[in-house]
Design a protein around this motif. Sequence first.
Motif, PDB file in Angstrom:
ATOM      1  N   LEU A   1      -0.239   0.168   8.056  1.00 60.23           N
ATOM      2  CA  LEU A   1       1.161  -0.171   7.797  1.00 60.23           C
ATOM      3  C   LEU A   1       1.280  -1.576   7.210  1.00 60.23           C
ATOM      4  CD1 LEU A   1       4.127   0.667   8.073  1.00 60.23           C
ATOM      5  CD2 LEU A   1       4.089  -0.298  10.389  1.00 60.23           C
ATOM      6  N   PHE A   2       0.551  -2.504   7.779  1.00 57.44           N
ATOM      7  CA  PHE A   2       0.571  -3.874   7.257  1.00 57.44           C
ATOM      8  C   PHE A   2       0.065  -3.917   5.817  1.00 57.44           C
ATOM      9  CE2 PHE A   2       0.315  -8.394   7.186  1.00 57.44           C
ATOM     10  CZ  PHE A   2      -0.864  -8.703   6.527  1.00 57.44           C
TER      11      PHE A   2
ATOM     12  N   GLY B   1      -4.640   0.709  16.432  1.00 59.70           N
ATOM     13  CA  GLY B   1      -4.964  -0.481  15.647  1.00 59.70           C
ATOM     14  C   GLY B   1      -5.073  -0.151  14.171  1.00 59.70           C
ATOM     15  N   GLY B   2      -5.692   1.006  13.864  1.00 60.36           N
ATOM     16  CA  GLY B   2      -5.798   1.437  12.474  1.00 60.36           C
ATOM     17  C   GLY B   2      -4.442   1.744  11.871  1.00 60.36           C
TER      18      GLY B   2
ATOM     19  N   PRO C   1       4.324   2.435  -5.197  1.00 55.61           N
ATOM     20  CA  PRO C   1       3.037   2.848  -5.779  1.00 55.61           C
ATOM     21  C   PRO C   1       2.364   3.913  -4.901  1.00 55.61           C
ATOM     22  CG  PRO C   1       3.233   0.455  -5.725  1.00 55.61           C
ATOM     23  CD  PRO C   1       4.380   0.990  -4.953  1.00 55.61           C
ATOM     24  N   LEU C   2       1.519   4.750  -5.532  1.00 55.59           N
ATOM     25  CA  LEU C   2       0.827   5.824  -4.811  1.00 55.59           C
ATOM     26  C   LEU C   2      -0.037   5.275  -3.682  1.00 55.59           C
ATOM     27  CD1 LEU C   2       0.086   8.809  -4.528  1.00 55.59           C
ATOM     28  CD2 LEU C   2      -1.734   8.443  -6.229  1.00 55.59           C
ATOM     29  N   SER C   3      -0.671   4.155  -3.901  1.00 51.56           N
ATOM     30  CA  SER C   3      -1.526   3.566  -2.860  1.00 51.56           C
ATOM     31  C   SER C   3      -0.712   3.219  -1.622  1.00 51.56           C
ATOM     32  CB  SER C   3      -2.222   2.310  -3.396  1.00 51.56           C
ATOM     33  OG  SER C   3      -1.261   1.346  -3.816  1.00 51.56           O
ATOM     34  N   VAL C   4       0.532   2.764  -1.834  1.00 53.22           N
ATOM     35  CA  VAL C   4       1.374   2.431  -0.697  1.00 53.22           C
ATOM     36  C   VAL C   4       1.768   3.690   0.067  1.00 53.22           C
ATOM     37  CG1 VAL C   4       3.626   1.487  -0.025  1.00 53.22           C
ATOM     38  CG2 VAL C   4       2.239   0.307  -1.754  1.00 53.22           C
ATOM     39  N   LEU C   5       2.119   4.752  -0.670  1.00 54.93           N
ATOM     40  CA  LEU C   5       2.487   6.014  -0.017  1.00 54.93           C
ATOM     41  C   LEU C   5       1.316   6.574   0.792  1.00 54.93           C
ATOM     42  CD1 LEU C   5       4.543   7.737  -2.860  1.00 54.93           C
ATOM     43  CD2 LEU C   5       5.407   6.661  -0.775  1.00 54.93           C
ATOM     44  N   LEU C   6       0.112   6.495   0.226  1.00 55.09           N
ATOM     45  CA  LEU C   6      -1.061   6.993   0.940  1.00 55.09           C
ATOM     46  C   LEU C   6      -1.306   6.193   2.221  1.00 55.09           C
ATOM     47  CD1 LEU C   6      -3.522   7.679  -2.023  1.00 55.09           C
ATOM     48  CD2 LEU C   6      -2.369   9.366  -0.578  1.00 55.09           C
ATOM     49  N   LEU C   7      -1.148   4.886   2.139  1.00 53.83           N
ATOM     50  CA  LEU C   7      -1.344   4.060   3.324  1.00 53.83           C
ATOM     51  C   LEU C   7      -0.280   4.339   4.383  1.00 53.83           C
ATOM     52  CD1 LEU C   7      -2.351   0.669   1.687  1.00 53.83           C
ATOM     53  CD2 LEU C   7      -3.750   2.023   3.264  1.00 53.83           C
ATOM     54  N   LEU C   8       0.959   4.556   3.946  1.00 53.63           N
ATOM     55  CA  LEU C   8       2.006   4.913   4.903  1.00 53.63           C
ATOM     56  C   LEU C   8       1.713   6.251   5.566  1.00 53.63           C
ATOM     57  CD1 LEU C   8       5.219   3.806   2.957  1.00 53.63           C
ATOM     58  CD2 LEU C   8       4.261   2.760   5.007  1.00 53.63           C
TER      59      LEU C   8
ATOM     60  N   LEU D   1       0.779  -4.530  -0.058  1.00 52.24           N
ATOM     61  CA  LEU D   1       0.503  -4.104  -1.426  1.00 52.24           C
ATOM     62  C   LEU D   1       1.759  -3.783  -2.222  1.00 52.24           C
ATOM     63  CD1 LEU D   1      -2.614  -1.807  -0.905  1.00 52.24           C
ATOM     64  CD2 LEU D   1      -2.550  -4.142  -1.791  1.00 52.24           C
ATOM     65  N   ASP D   2       2.853  -3.538  -1.522  1.00 51.01           N
ATOM     66  CA  ASP D   2       4.083  -3.180  -2.217  1.00 51.01           C
ATOM     67  C   ASP D   2       4.659  -4.445  -2.867  1.00 51.01           C
ATOM     68  OD1 ASP D   2       7.118  -1.369  -1.262  1.00 51.01           O
ATOM     69  OD2 ASP D   2       6.434  -2.174  -3.184  1.00 51.01           O
ATOM     70  N   ALA D   3       4.699  -4.458  -4.185  1.00 52.27           N
ATOM     71  CA  ALA D   3       5.162  -5.651  -4.900  1.00 52.27           C
ATOM     72  C   ALA D   3       6.592  -5.987  -4.552  1.00 52.27           C
ATOM     73  CB  ALA D   3       5.043  -5.424  -6.413  1.00 52.27           C
ATOM     74  N   ARG D   4       7.366  -4.980  -4.154  1.00 54.16           N
ATOM     75  CA  ARG D   4       8.755  -5.253  -3.832  1.00 54.16           C
ATOM     76  C   ARG D   4       8.891  -6.118  -2.582  1.00 54.16           C
ATOM     77  NH1 ARG D   4      11.163   0.286  -3.019  1.00 54.16           N
ATOM     78  NH2 ARG D   4       9.151   0.497  -2.006  1.00 54.16           N
ATOM     79  N   PHE D   5       7.816  -6.141  -1.730  1.00 48.83           N
ATOM     80  CA  PHE D   5       7.844  -6.987  -0.543  1.00 48.83           C
ATOM     81  C   PHE D   5       8.103  -8.455  -0.915  1.00 48.83           C
ATOM     82  CE2 PHE D   5       6.931  -8.341   3.666  1.00 48.83           C
ATOM     83  CZ  PHE D   5       6.189  -9.504   3.556  1.00 48.83           C
ATOM     84  N   TYR D   6       7.550  -8.836  -2.060  1.00 46.28           N
ATOM     85  CA  TYR D   6       7.737 -10.208  -2.497  1.00 46.28           C
ATOM     86  C   TYR D   6       9.065 -10.384  -3.214  1.00 46.28           C
ATOM     87  CZ  TYR D   6       2.750 -10.207  -1.557  1.00 46.28           C
ATOM     88  OH  TYR D   6       1.539 -10.080  -0.944  1.00 46.28           O
ATOM     89  N   THR D   7       9.432  -9.391  -4.025  1.00 44.59           N
ATOM     90  CA  THR D   7      10.643  -9.552  -4.821  1.00 44.59           C
ATOM     91  C   THR D   7      11.894  -9.491  -3.974  1.00 44.59           C
ATOM     92  OG1 THR D   7      10.701  -7.173  -5.289  1.00 44.59           O
ATOM     93  CG2 THR D   7       9.542  -8.571  -6.869  1.00 44.59           C
TER      94      THR D   7
END
Length: 477
Positions: free
Chosen positions: A411-412, A405-406, A439-446, A417-423
């Motif tokens: 992943l979600f 679940g985590g 972004p670094l935050s996205v890489l860390l979450l992945l 948070l990835d701005a490109r998801f919208y663009t």
Amino acid sequence: MADPSDRDGQFQWTKQWYPVAVVEFLDPDRPHAIQVIGIDMVLWRDGSGAWRCFEDVCPHRLAPLSEERVEADGTLLCAYHAWRFNGEGQCVSLPQSKDAATEATHCANPKARAMVYATQERQGLLWVWAEAGAAAELESQQRDPRLIPELDDTSGHSVKAFWNIRDLPYGWDFFMENVADPAHVPVSHHGLVGDRYQDAKYYDMPRLREISTQEGFAFAVTPTAPTIQRTSHDFQPPCLMRIETTFSDGGSLLLILYATPTRPGWCRHIGRQVLLKNAAGKTPPGLAFFALPMPTWLGHVLASLFLHQDLVFLHHQERRLAKRQGRWLEQVYTPNPQDKMVITFRQWLENRAGGGIPWSEHYLEPIAGGNHRALFDVWGTHTQHCHTCQRALKRITWLITGVWGGALFALFLAVFLDARFYTLTTAHQAQASLWQMPPLSVLLLLGVAVLLGISGYWLKQLRQLFYVYEFHHADND
């Protein structure tokens, strides 16, 4: 070899103490079905906190008491018609009776009593005497179980590993034959204890104690390594093989191997290792990694890695001998001294113990149908009987759910948070922007999602060990 004449009487299989359970692994709130020499029995803890053993039969309509209930008042209730029994086997409630006086009369009838077997708790084990009745109770008080003095040591001189318990799909005699045979260890247990290509060596087995009907026999193993001073195998019927290895520095490894004959083709193994420190306080090596500090449940599930390595040999060896219907000594070829103790065991069994176990006529059939996977069953042979492992299994299942679940949440969140998801949803986004570093935050979450996913996979593999562990020698390179 042994003198075939019987100088001190035939071994009495029913007039013995047998270890049947590790007390700390039993759920005190429910009855537990067991078998000893083919007798169906039930273990349960009464209101005084004492573990009791009855024949697994309600005297009313022969329903199995192991399928019944331990009530809050400390009685055993037969859930078929609500008869209740106290720890002495006396029926104390018979609710279908016409009135209280009739109930008292019915309860006082000897036919309403459950058949009781003597029990005692010693060294963490629950022992059962294999005969019932008043005379058997007196006889049981005149003999001690096959205890281990080192387990009572409180000086800090020893390190005591966890108890392990397992029902094995081969007979008691083949268990004892196997543990009387150190030559198989580096071969069958290649990769865990020794190397089949380097450690299958010659050695002798001089006798340490002469054969006795009641006390068994003992052999030594001539050292095969410079670090070992002496090894001894001590068979004490009906249930104990004590194996002690003394190292050159003075420390010792003690293997306590109990086996109780349950029904034809099956036995219950209860084992433990004790590490005896040398004079300098150094702890000797244990058996493989099983002496390392670990939770008891982990030691239990990892025991399959060892027990299943020779399980197939013993299961089929027993059945092949039965098909040939001949004396063991006439069916095998044992030219080397490494087989001395195995030969002596078979002679003891044939000449001093009636040739085998006098099974009760009431026993369940052994595993049938040639189901190879069923031989490696862990749930039916251990986990369902072990309260400790059931608790651990539930926690691991919860942990797997939480970890996966985590992973999904991380992943979600990374995608969110990835701005490109919208663009990416717009037709006017430049093609080059698709390859920009996230972004670094996205890489860390992945990274967190990947680590949690991998953890969930390995936790699932660990959980599988609570149910089944298959082993094939062809894969053990």
